[in-house]
Structure formats: structure tokens, C-alpha cells
Design a protein around this motif. Structure first.
Motif, short mmCIF file in Angstrom:
data_model
loop_
_atom_site.label_atom_id
_atom_site.label_comp_id
_atom_site.label_asym_id
_atom_site.label_seq_id
_atom_site.Cartn_x
_atom_site.Cartn_y
_atom_site.Cartn_z
N TYR A 45 0.84 -1.20 0.00
CA TYR A 45 0.00 0.00 0.00
C TYR A 45 0.87 1.24 0.00
O TYR A 45 1.93 1.26 0.63
N THR A 46 0.41 2.27 -0.69
CA THR A 46 1.08 3.57 -0.68
C THR A 46 0.03 4.67 -0.85
O THR A 46 -1.04 4.43 -1.43
N ALA A 47 0.32 5.84 -0.33
CA ALA A 47 -0.60 6.98 -0.43
C ALA A 47 0.21 8.27 -0.36
O ALA A 47 1.35 8.28 0.11
N ALA A 48 -0.40 9.36 -0.79
CA ALA A 48 0.29 10.65 -0.85
C ALA A 48 0.59 11.24 0.52
O ALA A 48 1.53 12.00 0.67
N ILE A 105 -6.69 -5.16 2.92
CA ILE A 105 -6.68 -3.75 2.51
C ILE A 105 -7.84 -3.48 1.57
O ILE A 105 -8.56 -2.49 1.73
N GLN A 106 -8.05 -4.34 0.60
CA GLN A 106 -9.14 -4.16 -0.35
C GLN A 106 -10.49 -4.18 0.36
O GLN A 106 -11.34 -3.33 0.12
N ALA A 107 -10.68 -5.14 1.27
CA ALA A 107 -11.93 -5.22 2.02
C ALA A 107 -12.15 -3.98 2.87
O ALA A 107 -13.26 -3.46 2.97
N THR A 108 -11.08 -3.48 3.48
CA THR A 108 -11.18 -2.29 4.33
C THR A 108 -11.55 -1.06 3.51
O THR A 108 -12.42 -0.28 3.90
N LEU A 109 -10.92 -0.90 2.37
CA LEU A 109 -11.18 0.28 1.54
C LEU A 109 -12.55 0.22 0.87
O LEU A 109 -13.10 1.27 0.52
N GLN A 110 -13.12 -0.96 0.74
CA GLN A 110 -14.44 -1.10 0.13
C GLN A 110 -15.57 -1.04 1.14
O GLN A 110 -16.72 -1.01 0.75
N GLN A 111 -15.23 -1.04 2.44
CA GLN A 111 -16.27 -0.97 3.47
C GLN A 111 -17.02 0.34 3.35
O GLN A 111 -16.43 1.39 3.06
N PRO A 112 -18.32 0.31 3.59
CA PRO A 112 -19.06 1.58 3.58
C PRO A 112 -18.57 2.49 4.70
O PRO A 112 -18.18 2.02 5.77
N SER A 113 -18.57 3.77 4.43
CA SER A 113 -18.08 4.72 5.42
C SER A 113 -19.14 5.06 6.46
O SER A 113 -18.86 5.74 7.44
N THR A 114 -20.37 4.63 6.24
CA THR A 114 -21.42 4.83 7.23
C THR A 114 -21.95 3.48 7.67
O THR A 114 -21.81 2.49 6.98
N GLY A 115 -22.53 3.43 8.80
CA GLY A 115 -23.10 2.20 9.33
C GLY A 115 -22.57 1.93 10.72
O GLY A 115 -21.88 2.76 11.31
N PHE A 116 -22.91 0.76 11.21
CA PHE A 116 -22.58 0.41 12.57
C PHE A 116 -22.17 -1.05 12.64
O PHE A 116 -22.47 -1.84 11.75
N TRP A 117 -21.46 -1.39 13.70
CA TRP A 117 -21.14 -2.79 14.00
C TRP A 117 -21.38 -3.02 15.47
O TRP A 117 -21.35 -2.09 16.27
N THR A 118 -21.64 -4.26 15.81
CA THR A 118 -21.89 -4.63 17.20
C THR A 118 -20.71 -5.43 17.71
O THR A 118 -20.30 -6.41 17.09
N CYS A 119 -20.17 -5.01 18.83
CA CYS A 119 -19.01 -5.67 19.43
C CYS A 119 -19.41 -7.06 19.93
O CYS A 119 -20.40 -7.20 20.65
N SER A 120 -18.63 -8.06 19.52
CA SER A 120 -18.91 -9.43 19.97
C SER A 120 -18.48 -9.65 21.42
O SER A 120 -18.90 -10.61 22.05
N LEU A 140 -1.54 9.67 6.56
CA LEU A 140 -2.76 9.35 7.29
C LEU A 140 -3.29 7.95 6.95
O LEU A 140 -3.48 7.12 7.84
N MET A 141 -3.53 7.67 5.68
CA MET A 141 -4.09 6.38 5.29
C MET A 141 -3.13 5.22 5.53
O MET A 141 -3.55 4.17 6.03
N PRO A 142 -1.84 5.35 5.21
CA PRO A 142 -0.95 4.23 5.54
C PRO A 142 -0.93 3.92 7.04
O PRO A 142 -0.87 2.75 7.42
N GLY A 143 -1.01 4.94 7.88
CA GLY A 143 -1.07 4.71 9.31
C GLY A 143 -2.33 3.96 9.72
O GLY A 143 -2.29 3.05 10.55
N PHE A 144 -3.45 4.33 9.12
CA PHE A 144 -4.73 3.66 9.38
C PHE A 144 -4.67 2.21 8.93
O PHE A 144 -5.02 1.29 9.67
N ILE A 145 -4.20 1.98 7.71
CA ILE A 145 -4.10 0.63 7.15
C ILE A 145 -3.11 -0.21 7.97
O ILE A 145 -3.34 -1.39 8.20
N GLN A 146 -2.04 0.41 8.43
CA GLN A 146 -1.06 -0.32 9.25
C GLN A 146 -1.73 -0.86 10.52
O GLN A 146 -1.47 -1.99 10.92
N GLU A 147 -2.58 -0.07 11.15
CA GLU A 147 -3.28 -0.53 12.35
C GLU A 147 -4.23 -1.67 12.02
O GLU A 147 -4.37 -2.62 12.80
N ILE A 148 -4.90 -1.60 10.88
CA ILE A 148 -5.80 -2.67 10.45
C ILE A 148 -5.00 -3.97 10.30
O ILE A 148 -5.42 -5.04 10.77
#
Length: 110
Positions: free
Chosen positions: A6-9, A65-80, A12-20
Motif C-alpha cells: 500500500y502507498t498513499a500521498a 486492505i481491499q476489504a477495508t477500503l471497500q467498506q461503507p463509510s457509514t453504518g454500525f457494527w456490534t461488538c462481539s 494518514l491512510m498508511p497509518g490507518f491501514i497499518q493498524e488494520i
């Protein structure tokens, strides 16, 4: 052998993806974090922050990375772990620290 996944200008995004990737158990390195100051002396794309993983993790990292970037930016999840409802922008539960599984986004917001 390390592979760039992964690379970005901006960092911010590489840091986010690194945590993922780290949350998924994929060790990775971020490179070029401080190279923005060399822009002009070096080709600008060569100064962009990037993420690198061992070759054995490359395919898994690219899919995540592909799954993360394709996730909708709105919505919710429930913690298991505790049942808390959180926005998809949060990768960990604020209450118990459980990581968000990629498949838990709820499209209708309930």
C-alpha cells in the motif's frame, strides 16, 4: 523478502491501514514517513509513505486492505465482546477493546 502492499500521498491512510493489518496479526513496516521534505529533489511518488509486509503475508494483506477500503463509510457494527454498537469508522470497541470484524457493518444503522 518484503513486499509493498500500500502507498498513499499522505501518512494518514498508511497509518490507518497499518493498524488494520496489525490488528489482523500481519506484521508490517511503514516506510518513507518523513520523506515529504525531499519532494522536488526526488520523484514525488518515491516520497509517498508506503506499507511493506513479508512475502508470506502479501496476499492476506492485499485482501484485507481491499476489504477495508471497500467498506461503507457509514453504518454500525456490534461488538462481539460486550454488545456495544459502534460506527464503522471505529476499528476497536471503545468499551472493551475488541477488534471489529470486517463483516459486522450494519447497513441500516440499527
Amino acid at each position: 523478502m518484503l513486499k509493498q502492499v500500500y502507498t498513499a500521498a499522505t501518512p494518514l491512510m498508511p497509518g490507518f491501514i497499518q493498524e488494520i493489518l496489525k490488528n489482523a496479526g500481519i506484521p508490517c513496516q511503514q516506510r518513507n514517513y518523513f520523506l515529504n521534505g525531499a519532494m522536488g529533489e526526488l520523484p514525488f511518488v518515491e516520497t509517498w509513505p508506503s506499507l511493506w509486509v513479508e512475502a508470506a503475508y502479501e496476499q492476506q494483506a492485499l485482501e484485507l486492505i481491499q476489504a477495508t477500503l471497500q467498506q461503507p463509510s457509514t453504518g454500525f457494527w456490534t461488538c462481539s465482546g460486550c454488545g456495544e454498537t459502534l460506527e464503522t469508522q471505529f476499528q476497536n470497541c471503545w468499551q472493551c477493546g475488541q477488534a471489529a470484524p470486517p463483516s459486522t457493518a450494519i447497513a441500516d444503522g440499527k
